[in-house]
Design an enzyme around this catalytic site. Structure first.
Site, PDB file in Angstrom:
ATOM      1  N   PHE A 137      -5.093  -9.493   0.464  1.00 12.39           N
ATOM      2  CA  PHE A 137      -4.668  -8.310  -0.284  1.00 12.39           C
ATOM      3  C   PHE A 137      -4.714  -8.654  -1.779  1.00 12.39           C
ATOM      4  CE2 PHE A 137      -1.646  -5.100  -1.774  1.00 12.39           C
ATOM      5  CZ  PHE A 137      -2.201  -3.986  -1.157  1.00 12.39           C
ATOM      6  N   ASP A 218       1.097 -16.007   2.870  1.00 16.28           N
ATOM      7  CA  ASP A 218       1.627 -14.646   2.779  1.00 16.28           C
ATOM      8  C   ASP A 218       1.597 -14.093   4.204  1.00 16.28           C
ATOM      9  OD1 ASP A 218       1.990 -11.894   2.606  1.00 16.28           O
ATOM     10  OD2 ASP A 218       0.871 -11.689   0.731  1.00 16.28           O
ATOM     11  N   TYR A 243       8.431  -4.192   4.946  1.00 16.60           N
ATOM     12  CA  TYR A 243       8.237  -2.759   5.251  1.00 16.60           C
ATOM     13  C   TYR A 243       7.177  -2.500   6.312  1.00 16.60           C
ATOM     14  CZ  TYR A 243       5.196  -3.824   1.210  1.00 16.60           C
ATOM     15  OH  TYR A 243       4.338  -4.425   0.333  1.00 16.60           O
ATOM     16  N   LYS A 244       6.497  -3.555   6.780  1.00 17.33           N
ATOM     17  CA  LYS A 244       5.475  -3.327   7.810  1.00 17.33           C
ATOM     18  C   LYS A 244       6.117  -3.488   9.190  1.00 17.33           C
ATOM     19  CE  LYS A 244       2.009  -5.271   4.657  1.00 17.33           C
ATOM     20  NZ  LYS A 244       1.386  -4.043   4.156  1.00 17.33           N
ATOM     21  N   ARG A 395      -7.642   1.396  10.147  1.00 15.99           N
ATOM     22  CA  ARG A 395      -6.738   0.412  10.768  1.00 15.99           C
ATOM     23  C   ARG A 395      -5.825   1.150  11.749  1.00 15.99           C
ATOM     24  NH1 ARG A 395      -3.930  -3.113   6.150  1.00 15.99           N
ATOM     25  NH2 ARG A 395      -3.008  -1.067   5.728  1.00 15.99           N
TER      26      ARG A 395
HETATM   27  C1  LIG Z   1      -0.682  -9.297   2.370  1.00 13.19           C
HETATM   28  C2  LIG Z   1       0.045  -8.422   1.414  1.00 13.19           C
HETATM   29  N1  LIG Z   1       0.734  -8.974   0.405  1.00 13.19           N
HETATM   30  C3  LIG Z   1       1.399  -8.212  -0.488  1.00 13.19           C
HETATM   31  C4  LIG Z   1       1.383  -6.830  -0.380  1.00 13.19           C
HETATM   32  C5  LIG Z   1       2.089  -5.941  -1.374  1.00 13.19           C
HETATM   33  O1  LIG Z   1       2.959  -6.591  -2.191  1.00 13.19           O
HETATM   34  P1  LIG Z   1       4.304  -5.891  -2.719  1.00 13.19           P
HETATM   35  O2  LIG Z   1       5.226  -5.858  -1.546  1.00 13.19           O
HETATM   36  O3  LIG Z   1       4.736  -6.769  -3.817  1.00 13.19           O
HETATM   37  O4  LIG Z   1       3.953  -4.502  -3.150  1.00 13.19           O
HETATM   38  C6  LIG Z   1       0.678  -6.226   0.655  1.00 13.19           C
HETATM   39  C7  LIG Z   1       0.674  -4.746   0.773  1.00 13.19           C
HETATM   40  O5  LIG Z   1       0.322  -4.144   1.727  1.00 13.19           O
HETATM   41  C8  LIG Z   1      -0.004  -7.044   1.562  1.00 13.19           C
HETATM   42  O6  LIG Z   1      -0.711  -6.484   2.546  1.00 13.19           O
END
Ligand SMILES: Cc1ncc(COP(=O)(O)O)c(C=O)c1O
Length: 435
Positions: A137, A218, A243-244, A395
């Site tokens: 991302f 991550d 949030y996922k 997706r």
């Molecule tokens: C792998 C990943 N990292 C980070 C983020 C987004 O970061 P943040 O929570 O700081 O907006 C996403 C957003 O979908 C993501 O898929």
């Protein structure tokens, strides 16, 4: 590939009756009643924003009431005192990632946590490079390049991107090949957000350490749907959003993990909530961090955006992450089976862009099509909520705690009908602001 295809073929059947049979045998089926599934929709976007659970609503309402009735006393007198909220949520989440309670804390946001941890672990001396991948991302790459820039180094040269052969997947062998003597740190996603490929974190950690490289992940696309063994694998640090698959609410508080072998390191972005808890209110100007993941907190915890997590983590822990993973793989295998069997040939031409091997798959399926953006819009018009990622991916994330096998079956019928009736052609070719 073919082996997996035929294995899936022997497990599943194409009929609607078979979808109902799978649902009737589902040990997690009752959890759907614990969620607010938007009426009349098939919601398969929990890899972007998980749904609200009844448990989360209850924990939010309790915290709101505590604010109303206790005011500032909530910091110590709330049912879960707010002063320890971040650590308490960290201890719950630690069970999902194979960590000890003090190695995980709920804090900040994903990107801020990348800055905080990468700045802590990236100590360029002889070795100056950070190994990353171009399929992650983008925020991860923005953050890595800015870390390197802040050190007066060259982001173009010192953030090294691992090439992908097909723009979908990364081969672990290629990643290992790039772990040269000039690499200080590797920072990679657990699951690639577009293709849904799950990287072999255990192997990558071992190979990085054999070469004197620190490694962080991550895990935004895996925590809550894939079990982790961060301690066992010896991962140095990790972070993930809530949030996922954790259903923590839009922009909710994120998490970070620091392996206890690193507790003596000085947090790069120090702040008063990282202070030794018992002494924090001495308010000394000399920073003394708490020698736990909590030491990497910066500011006062965002209690209102952490509150849903108490309920949602409770729900996932009750279901059990192994059972969640088992159903997730069965749902995604079933989807792959149906798309292969019904929609892969002309005039449908859908293609699976996710690894077929279960151990290389996260929680979603990338369904590729040259008209994916407009098909995604047509799905929404039919109340199927998935998302589109350029250039050609829809997706679809069937979530074990609130989606059914019958919904997966219906999605495939919707896709078929959209192409049969050319419904996608009614939609504009321009991408919406949020897809
Ligand atoms: C792998 C990943 N990292 C980070 C983020 C987004 O970061 P943040 O929570 O700081 O907006 C996403 C957003 O979908 C993501 O898929």
């Amino acid at each position: 590939m073919e082996g997996e295809k035929s294995m899936a073929g022997s497990m599943f059947e194409k009929s609607e009756a078979f979808a109902f049979k799978l649902d009737s045998e589902d040990p997690l089926a009752e959890y759907r009643h614990g969620f607010y599934v938007p009426k009349g929709t098939i919601y398969v976007d929990g890899n972007s924003l998980g749904l609200l659970s009844k448990e989360s609503k209850a924990s939010v309402l309790r915290v709101l009431n505590e604010w109303k009735t206790l005011g500032i006393r909530g910091w110590l007198d709330a049912k879960q005192p707010w002063f320890y909220f971040a650590e308490a949520l960290g201890a719950m989440c630690a069970k999902l990632v194979g960590a000890e309670p003090e190695e995980v804390v709920a804090t900040g946001t994903t990107t801020v946590n990348i800055h905080s941890l990468v700045n802590t672990f990236y100590q360029p001396d002889g070795r100056k490079k950070i190994l990353a991948d171009p399929l992650t991302f983008p925020t991860d790459i923005y953050a890595l390049r800015s870390v390197v820039r802040l050190r007066g180094l060259d982001p173009g040269r010192d953030v090294v991107l691992i090439p992908s052969k097909d723009g979908r997947f990364l081969e672990e062998d290629s990643i290992v090949d790039m772990m040269g003597e000039d690499v200080a740190l590797a920072f990679l996603p657990s699951v690639l957000y577009r293709s849904g490929q799950l990287l072999d974190m255990k192997r990558l950690t071992k190979e990085a350490h054999r070469r004197g490289i620190l490694i962080g992940f991550d895990c935004s696309h895996s925590v809550g749907v894939v079990p982790h063994q961060l301690d066992k694998w010896g991962v140095d640090f990790a972070l993930w959003c809530s949030y996922k698959y954790l259903n923590g609410g839009p922009g909710g508080t994120a998490f970070l993990y620091v392996n206890k072998k690193h507790f003596d390191r000085e947090p790069a972005l120090a702040g008063w909530f990282g202070y030794v808890k018992e002494k924090q209110f001495d308010l000394s100007i000399d920073f003394e961090h708490s020698k736990s993941a909590g030491g990497w907190q910066i500011s006062s915890p965002a209690i209102l955006s952490s509150a849903p997590l108490e309920g949602s983590l409770k729900t996932i822990l009750k279901a059990g992450i192994e059972a969640v993973r088992e159903k997730s793989l069965k749902l995604t295998s079933y989807l792959i089976y149906l798309i292969d069997g019904i929609l892969s040939e002309k005039p449908y031409n859908f293609h699976i862009g996710t690894p077929r091997e279960a151990e290389r798959r996260g929680g979603h399926v990338a369904v590729e099509h040259e008209e994916s953006m407009r098909i995604s819009e047509a799905l929404r018009a039919r109340h199927v909520i998935s998302d589109f990622r350029p250039p050609n991916v829809i997706r679809i994330a069937p979530i074990p705690l609130y989606n059914t096998y019958h919904e997966v079956w219906r999605i495939v019928q919707h896709l078929k009908a959209i192409i049969d009736k050319k419904e996608h052609e009614k939609f504009p070719k321009e991408r919406k602001k949020v897809s």
